[in-house]
Design a protein around this motif. Sequence first.
Motif, mmCIF file in Angstrom:
data_model
loop_
_atom_site.group_PDB
_atom_site.id
_atom_site.type_symbol
_atom_site.label_atom_id
_atom_site.label_comp_id
_atom_site.label_asym_id
_atom_site.label_seq_id
_atom_site.Cartn_x
_atom_site.Cartn_y
_atom_site.Cartn_z
ATOM 1 N N ARG A 1 7.287 -4.564 1.484
ATOM 2 C CA ARG A 1 7.202 -3.052 1.448
ATOM 3 C C ARG A 1 5.998 -2.599 0.923
ATOM 4 O O ARG A 1 5.330 -1.581 1.314
ATOM 5 N N LEU A 2 5.672 -3.060 -0.224
ATOM 6 C CA LEU A 2 4.273 -2.744 -0.989
ATOM 7 C C LEU A 2 3.109 -3.091 -0.102
ATOM 8 O O LEU A 2 2.127 -2.439 0.060
ATOM 9 N N ILE A 3 3.103 -4.396 0.561
ATOM 10 C CA ILE A 3 1.921 -4.793 1.514
ATOM 11 C C ILE A 3 2.053 -3.845 2.572
ATOM 12 O O ILE A 3 0.849 -3.116 2.880
ATOM 13 N N GLU A 4 3.185 -3.306 3.212
ATOM 14 C CA GLU A 4 2.961 -2.555 4.370
ATOM 15 C C GLU A 4 2.425 -1.001 4.207
ATOM 16 O O GLU A 4 1.715 -0.624 4.628
ATOM 17 N N ALA B 1 6.298 8.429 -7.993
ATOM 18 C CA ALA B 1 4.915 8.740 -8.251
ATOM 19 C C ALA B 1 3.934 8.289 -7.356
ATOM 20 O O ALA B 1 3.184 9.087 -6.925
ATOM 21 N N ILE B 2 4.407 7.062 -6.652
ATOM 22 C CA ILE B 2 3.459 6.666 -5.579
ATOM 23 C C ILE B 2 3.693 7.684 -4.371
ATOM 24 O O ILE B 2 2.605 7.833 -3.569
ATOM 25 N N GLY B 3 4.889 8.176 -3.974
ATOM 26 C CA GLY B 3 5.392 9.035 -2.927
ATOM 27 C C GLY B 3 4.553 10.413 -3.286
ATOM 28 O O GLY B 3 3.984 11.010 -2.125
ATOM 29 N N ILE C 1 7.171 8.336 3.229
ATOM 30 C CA ILE C 1 8.264 7.828 3.849
ATOM 31 C C ILE C 1 8.180 6.517 3.368
ATOM 32 O O ILE C 1 9.425 6.080 2.501
ATOM 33 N N LEU C 2 7.425 5.696 3.315
ATOM 34 C CA LEU C 2 7.361 4.210 2.933
ATOM 35 C C LEU C 2 7.503 4.216 1.553
ATOM 36 O O LEU C 2 8.020 3.221 0.873
ATOM 37 N N ALA C 3 6.728 5.001 0.680
ATOM 38 C CA ALA C 3 6.941 4.781 -0.704
ATOM 39 C C ALA C 3 8.328 5.217 -1.290
ATOM 40 O O ALA C 3 8.776 4.471 -2.309
ATOM 41 N N ILE C 4 8.700 6.016 -0.684
ATOM 42 C CA ILE C 4 10.306 6.523 -1.203
ATOM 43 C C ILE C 4 11.340 5.060 -0.544
ATOM 44 O O ILE C 4 12.232 4.672 -1.381
ATOM 45 N N LEU C 5 10.921 4.399 0.311
ATOM 46 C CA LEU C 5 11.991 3.256 0.851
ATOM 47 C C LEU C 5 11.330 1.940 -0.023
ATOM 48 O O LEU C 5 11.858 0.873 0.350
ATOM 49 N N LEU C 6 10.458 2.009 -1.014
ATOM 50 C CA LEU C 6 10.090 0.868 -1.747
ATOM 51 C C LEU C 6 11.337 0.440 -2.551
ATOM 52 O O LEU C 6 12.278 1.181 -2.723
ATOM 53 N N PRO C 7 11.611 -0.941 -2.737
ATOM 54 C CA PRO C 7 12.947 -1.297 -3.590
ATOM 55 C C PRO C 7 12.940 -0.780 -4.962
ATOM 56 O O PRO C 7 12.087 -0.618 -5.603
ATOM 57 N N ALA C 8 14.220 -0.566 -5.306
ATOM 58 C CA ALA C 8 14.362 0.131 -6.601
ATOM 59 C C ALA C 8 13.934 -0.984 -7.692
ATOM 60 O O ALA C 8 13.506 -0.362 -8.883
ATOM 61 N N ARG C 9 13.597 -2.091 -7.404
ATOM 62 C CA ARG C 9 13.093 -2.845 -8.666
ATOM 63 C C ARG C 9 11.715 -2.551 -9.116
ATOM 64 O O ARG C 9 10.892 -3.004 -10.194
#
Length: 492
Positions: free
Chosen positions: A93-96, A161-163, A265-273
């Motif tokens: 997800r971080l790569i995408e 923060a990323i989002g 949207i992709l930033a919010i979908l990053l894994p919780a870890r």
Amino acid sequence: MRHEQDSGADTSDSPAAGAGPAAGQSPGQSTGDAGTARSIAGATARGTGRAARATARGVRRAGSASGHAAGFTFRQARRASHAEGAGDSGLFRLIELHAVNAAGDAAVALSLAGTLFFQVPTAQARGQVALFLGLTMLPFAIVAPLIGPFLDRFSHGRRWAIGATMALRAFLCWVLADAVSGKSIAMFPAALGCLVASKAYGVTRAAAVPRVLPPQLELVKANSRISLAGLLGAAISAPLAAGAATFGPQWSLRYGFLVFVGATILAILLPARVDSSAGEEQLALTSRSAHRRRRPPLPFRVVVGLRSNAGLRLLSGFLTMFMAFLLRAQPFPGWEHRGTLLLGLVIGAAGLGNAIGLGLGSMLRNVRPNIVVVSMLLLDAAVAVVVAVFYGLPTAILLGLTAGLAQSFGKLSLDALIQQEVPERTRSSAFARSETLLQLAWVVGGFIGIAMPLKPQLGLGVAAVILVAWSVWVVATARARRPAPEAASPSA
């Protein structure tokens, strides 16, 4: 007789005559000709129908082939982003996300490109570029002292923060689009805001990588995979942004707005870890007062990596400015009327070197980042000396290729050193300080390139001397401090 001929002529002009047999033809011959015409027409219609059906089949097959090719490319990219445990850990997800981020940055850069270079005389352009170099330090004046410590203290909200950096750039792209079309002064603060948000994203993303790192993947390899995804995203996005820019630069910015909305949207979908655990969050809170009293020093291996990368960035900044003006004013013999192509060759070589460096980081195993950073600095210094002595088109291309390779591979190794050596509670600040130092080195190199006379041997000779002296200092200090970590390691 004359009357009959006239009568025959009148009859032949009548509509009835047009339907009957022609003069000198029998009824049978007329019927045969009509049948032949109908046969020809039928054959033509059937041929046209077959051709149309064949064309339709060809179009369908071409479309199917294009769809299969696009699907194959997507599947391969998806498979690469999920490889070696990245799919399970959430690294994919971080790569995408980084690919989409690079696509948006490419749209913004393309929209704002060409405002300084090659549109005014050389002397005037050098003054404008010098002013631009000073302005590029403004985002880092905000990122290093403010954003880095803020992200350290509130690392549990790293996804948001990323989002936020993505959403802010989406908003600023829309503001920029209106400002560019109306030639408003708001273009400058909006562009500065985009730069600040982009650097803040880079700091936050780099600090988050160890959180989603699979056990079987090294940090250098993970960083290179993320960077390669960014390179691919920019390569795909640039033609789309250029196509939108044909209708005006504001349209490529509106395209960038859509890209950054998707990235939010992709930033919010990053894994919780990606966010810190409760124990690490408490560690950051309890150490806040100590952080106020004294900023913790960076580990020495990170310091060596920073110094090595500063030399690489200094040469990159110098070459960017010096070669751009040199090749414009003094092209190689035979290239007098192909200055743009000549500059494209050197820039293209640097881009190719950058891609090779990313590829090496992705493919090599058991990479020792502390060795790589120093090796890349020594390689850059050696090639700079060769080019200063044997200046020509092949050596200039070689220098661009080497500078691109060394900068990308060295930066991947530096990021890995920071991610390995710096505690998470201060990692964002370390990345912010790193980016600020590297940008400062690039600006200093650019100022040197602008100030130097446009004489190839003199300018490149000065750059080579500076880089060799810097390399000697970095290696000497690294060797002098080598026993200290070894003596401290048993007690650790």
